[in-house]
Scaffold this active site. Structure first.
Site, PDB file in Angstrom:
ATOM      1  N   ARG A  34      79.465  54.936  14.425  1.00  0.00           N
ATOM      2  CA  ARG A  34      80.915  54.951  14.663  1.00  0.00           C
ATOM      3  C   ARG A  34      81.166  54.836  16.166  1.00  0.00           C
ATOM      4  NH1 ARG A  34      82.345  59.656  11.727  1.00  0.00           N
ATOM      5  NH2 ARG A  34      82.539  58.285   9.928  1.00  0.00           N
ATOM      6  N   ASP A  65      78.471  67.995   4.034  1.00  0.00           N
ATOM      7  CA  ASP A  65      77.508  66.888   3.998  1.00  0.00           C
ATOM      8  C   ASP A  65      76.044  67.329   3.947  1.00  0.00           C
ATOM      9  OD1 ASP A  65      79.700  65.177   4.045  1.00  0.00           O
ATOM     10  OD2 ASP A  65      79.679  65.042   6.229  1.00  0.00           O
ATOM     11  N   ASP A 111      74.088  61.266  15.323  1.00  0.00           N
ATOM     12  CA  ASP A 111      74.764  62.102  14.332  1.00  0.00           C
ATOM     13  C   ASP A 111      73.756  62.463  13.240  1.00  0.00           C
ATOM     14  OD1 ASP A 111      76.119  62.414  11.651  1.00  0.00           O
ATOM     15  OD2 ASP A 111      77.878  62.430  12.938  1.00  0.00           O
TER      16      ASP A 111
END
EC number: 3.6.1.15
Length: 177
Positions: free
Chosen positions: A23, A120, A103
């Site tokens: 991202r 997650d 990440d």
């Protein structure tokens, strides 16, 4: 590389452990840099996902990155209070292109009423195998979840109301000059 200064705009790039771009945030305003930390703000910031989808952040958010901790913190300033999204991630690096970090899937969400959720976990377990996270990374991340929860519990750093007020006020001053 020269550190960005207050009022500069930088790009933030999030990667996955396998090196793939995850991202990108364009035009994060820098509020403060030190040898080990960067504080910035996203406000109607363009975000591009790895599949090319784009979206714009809806509210101002103070972002906190550190070179020694394996997490970063996004404090989203909303009408009903501040909520937090915390990424378990590598310490950041800054080069001529962007602020960059890896990440590691696990996230801690703190709602404006103080409720906390670890998110997650399933994604983390899948990627841990698929991308072969080393056992030392697994250990470091789990230890940093403990550090992060302690910061939340004791309202340390970005979890302090005063911290958010100071940096949001500074952002408004810079934005309006």
């Amino acid at each position: 590389m020269k550190l960005p200064k207050e009022g500069d705009f930088i790009t933030i790039q999030s990667y996955k452990h396998d090196g793939s771009l995850h991202r990108t945030w364009r035009d994060t305003m820098v509020l403060k840099t030190t040898e080990n930390a960067l504080i910035g703000v996203n406000d109607h910031t363009l975000v591009t996902e790895n599949d090319g989808r784009r979206w714009v952040t809806r509210e101002p958010a103070i972002v906190y990155f550190h070179k020694k901790y394996w997490f970063n913190i996004i404090a989203m300033i909303r009408d009903n209070g501040v909520s937090y999204y915390c990424n378990l991630a590598s310490p950041y690096v800054l080069d001529g292109e962007a602020l960059k970090y890896i990440d590691y899937d696990l996230d801690v969400k703190v709602f404006s009423d103080g409720e906390k959720r670890l998110l997650d976990v399933d994604e983390y377990e899948v990627h841990k195998v698929k991308m072969a996270y080393p056992s030392d990374i697994d250990y470091i991340l789990k230890e940093n979840v403990k550090v992060l929860v302690d910061w939340i519990k004791h309202k340390k750093g970005p979890f302090s109301e005063a911290y958010i007020k100071i940096w949001y006020k500074r952002y408004l001053e810079l934005k309006n000059r």
